[in-house]
Write a protein that holds these residues in place. Structure first.
Motif, PDB file in Angstrom:
ATOM      1  N   GLU A  22     -12.995  18.547  14.204  1.00 40.25           N
ATOM      2  CA  GLU A  22     -13.656  19.145  13.040  1.00 40.25           C
ATOM      3  C   GLU A  22     -14.674  20.202  13.472  1.00 40.25           C
ATOM      4  O   GLU A  22     -14.784  21.254  12.846  1.00 40.25           O
ATOM      5  CB  GLU A  22     -14.335  18.068  12.185  1.00 40.25           C
ATOM      6  CG  GLU A  22     -13.369  17.216  11.403  1.00 40.25           C
ATOM      7  CD  GLU A  22     -12.544  18.032  10.417  1.00 40.25           C
ATOM      8  OE1 GLU A  22     -13.089  18.921   9.738  1.00 40.25           O
ATOM      9  OE2 GLU A  22     -11.330  17.785  10.346  1.00 40.25           O
TER      10      GLU A  22
ATOM     11  N   ARG B  53     -14.553  22.016  16.197  1.00 39.95           N
ATOM     12  CA  ARG B  53     -13.772  23.191  16.609  1.00 39.95           C
ATOM     13  C   ARG B  53     -13.282  23.973  15.393  1.00 39.95           C
ATOM     14  O   ARG B  53     -13.322  25.199  15.371  1.00 39.95           O
ATOM     15  CB  ARG B  53     -12.584  22.755  17.466  1.00 39.95           C
ATOM     16  CG  ARG B  53     -12.947  22.552  18.905  1.00 39.95           C
ATOM     17  CD  ARG B  53     -11.694  22.325  19.766  1.00 39.95           C
ATOM     18  NE  ARG B  53     -11.985  21.216  20.655  1.00 39.95           N
ATOM     19  CZ  ARG B  53     -11.452  20.019  20.622  1.00 39.95           C
ATOM     20  NH1 ARG B  53     -10.516  19.737  19.760  1.00 39.95           N
ATOM     21  NH2 ARG B  53     -11.807  19.090  21.472  1.00 39.95           N
ATOM     22  N   ALA B  54     -12.809  23.261  14.382  1.00 39.17           N
ATOM     23  CA  ALA B  54     -12.310  23.930  13.177  1.00 39.17           C
ATOM     24  C   ALA B  54     -13.433  24.670  12.452  1.00 39.17           C
ATOM     25  O   ALA B  54     -13.263  25.823  12.027  1.00 39.17           O
ATOM     26  CB  ALA B  54     -11.657  22.912  12.244  1.00 39.17           C
ATOM     27  N   VAL B  55     -14.588  24.031  12.323  1.00 36.85           N
ATOM     28  CA  VAL B  55     -15.725  24.681  11.658  1.00 36.85           C
ATOM     29  C   VAL B  55     -16.181  25.893  12.464  1.00 36.85           C
ATOM     30  O   VAL B  55     -16.483  26.952  11.902  1.00 36.85           O
ATOM     31  CB  VAL B  55     -16.879  23.675  11.447  1.00 36.85           C
ATOM     32  CG1 VAL B  55     -18.159  24.380  11.040  1.00 36.85           C
ATOM     33  CG2 VAL B  55     -16.488  22.649  10.405  1.00 36.85           C
ATOM     34  N   ARG B  56     -16.244  25.763  13.782  1.00 37.86           N
ATOM     35  CA  ARG B  56     -16.646  26.877  14.644  1.00 37.86           C
ATOM     36  C   ARG B  56     -15.683  28.057  14.464  1.00 37.86           C
ATOM     37  O   ARG B  56     -16.106  29.209  14.353  1.00 37.86           O
ATOM     38  CB  ARG B  56     -16.664  26.429  16.097  1.00 37.86           C
ATOM     39  CG  ARG B  56     -17.266  27.462  17.017  1.00 37.86           C
ATOM     40  CD  ARG B  56     -17.307  26.975  18.450  1.00 37.86           C
ATOM     41  NE  ARG B  56     -18.181  25.816  18.551  1.00 37.86           N
ATOM     42  CZ  ARG B  56     -18.088  24.884  19.487  1.00 37.86           C
ATOM     43  NH1 ARG B  56     -17.148  24.952  20.404  1.00 37.86           N
ATOM     44  NH2 ARG B  56     -18.932  23.876  19.529  1.00 37.86           N
ATOM     45  N   ALA B  57     -14.388  27.777  14.410  1.00 40.13           N
ATOM     46  CA  ALA B  57     -13.400  28.836  14.210  1.00 40.13           C
ATOM     47  C   ALA B  57     -13.565  29.487  12.838  1.00 40.13           C
ATOM     48  O   ALA B  57     -13.487  30.715  12.707  1.00 40.13           O
ATOM     49  CB  ALA B  57     -11.988  28.274  14.365  1.00 40.13           C
ATOM     50  N   GLN B  58     -13.817  28.674  11.806  1.00 39.02           N
ATOM     51  CA  GLN B  58     -14.017  29.224  10.457  1.00 39.02           C
ATOM     52  C   GLN B  58     -15.255  30.111  10.406  1.00 39.02           C
ATOM     53  O   GLN B  58     -15.243  31.173   9.792  1.00 39.02           O
ATOM     54  CB  GLN B  58     -14.136  28.100   9.438  1.00 39.02           C
ATOM     55  CG  GLN B  58     -12.834  27.402   9.137  1.00 39.02           C
ATOM     56  CD  GLN B  58     -13.028  26.207   8.210  1.00 39.02           C
ATOM     57  OE1 GLN B  58     -14.147  25.811   7.907  1.00 39.02           O
ATOM     58  NE2 GLN B  58     -11.924  25.625   7.770  1.00 39.02           N
ATOM     59  N   LEU B  59     -16.340  29.671  11.045  1.00 38.22           N
ATOM     60  CA  LEU B  59     -17.561  30.472  11.060  1.00 38.22           C
ATOM     61  C   LEU B  59     -17.356  31.785  11.806  1.00 38.22           C
ATOM     62  O   LEU B  59     -17.845  32.832  11.373  1.00 38.22           O
ATOM     63  CB  LEU B  59     -18.712  29.682  11.688  1.00 38.22           C
ATOM     64  CG  LEU B  59     -19.273  28.550  10.839  1.00 38.22           C
ATOM     65  CD1 LEU B  59     -20.332  27.780  11.621  1.00 38.22           C
ATOM     66  CD2 LEU B  59     -19.864  29.090   9.555  1.00 38.22           C
TER      67      LEU B  59
ATOM     68  N   ASP C 119     -14.539  33.381  12.137  1.00 39.26           N
ATOM     69  CA  ASP C 119     -13.701  34.229  11.281  1.00 39.26           C
ATOM     70  C   ASP C 119     -14.506  34.831  10.132  1.00 39.26           C
ATOM     71  O   ASP C 119     -14.279  35.970   9.733  1.00 39.26           O
ATOM     72  CB  ASP C 119     -12.522  33.433  10.722  1.00 39.26           C
ATOM     73  CG  ASP C 119     -11.498  33.085  11.805  1.00 39.26           C
ATOM     74  OD1 ASP C 119     -11.545  33.699  12.891  1.00 39.26           O
ATOM     75  OD2 ASP C 119     -10.664  32.182  11.561  1.00 39.26           O
ATOM     76  N   ALA C 120     -15.427  34.046   9.591  1.00 40.15           N
ATOM     77  CA  ALA C 120     -16.252  34.547   8.480  1.00 40.15           C
ATOM     78  C   ALA C 120     -17.311  35.522   8.964  1.00 40.15           C
ATOM     79  O   ALA C 120     -17.701  36.434   8.241  1.00 40.15           O
ATOM     80  CB  ALA C 120     -16.910  33.378   7.758  1.00 40.15           C
TER      81      ALA C 120
END
Length: 146
Positions: free
Chosen positions: A31, A33-39, A41-42
């Motif tokens: 989770e 890693r996923a949040v870090r990737a989303q941030l 990208d944003a």
């Protein structure tokens, strides 16, 4: 195999609590890693947006300077150069005083920390004006005597 399973003696199955802790840790890592990737990208488009806003602000400042120069040139067409500069400066000063006073009044009306900020700004402006006005009038007298 995980760290908890590696610490177990050979041939002995992992305890359910250790297995649960390992599974929860794996889920949390995924989770994060996923949040870090989303941030990330944003943040890319937001970073470009901030750069574009800063560039727009720079263009706004340049356009205000160009407009000021245009007004000064128009005033110089029928007024002496010094009088045109002084008139434009006085106009800007009057507008700044009016807008500043209106802004401070709104801050005072908001109350709380905004009112304290308004009082601090008013005191700072008064102290600065008390030093600048005498120096400015002395410089103007010196310029007129030449």
């Amino acid at each position: 195999m995980s760290d908890a399973a590696a610490n177990q003696p050979a041939g002995r199955p992992p305890r359910p609590a250790d297995r649960l802790a390992e599974d929860v840790a794996d889920v949390v890592r995924e989770e994060v890693r996923a949040v870090r990737a989303q941030l990330a990208d944003a943040a890319r488009p937001a970073g470009i947006g901030f750069v574009l806003l800063a560039a727009a602000g720079g263009c706004l400042v340049l356009s205000a300077g160009a407009a000021s120069t245009t007004v000064l040139r128009m005033l110089e067409s029928f007024l002496p150069r010094r009088l045109a500069s002084a008139g434009l400066t006085a106009g800007y000063l009057a507008a700044a005083v009016f807008m500043g006073a209106s802004g401070l009044e709104r801050l005072r009306a908001a109350g709380g920390s905004s009112a304290r900020l308004a009082d601090d700004v008013r005191d700072a402006v008064s102290a600065t004006a008390a030093r600048v006005v005498p120096a400015g009038s002395a410089a103007a007298r010196d310029a007129l005597e030449r």
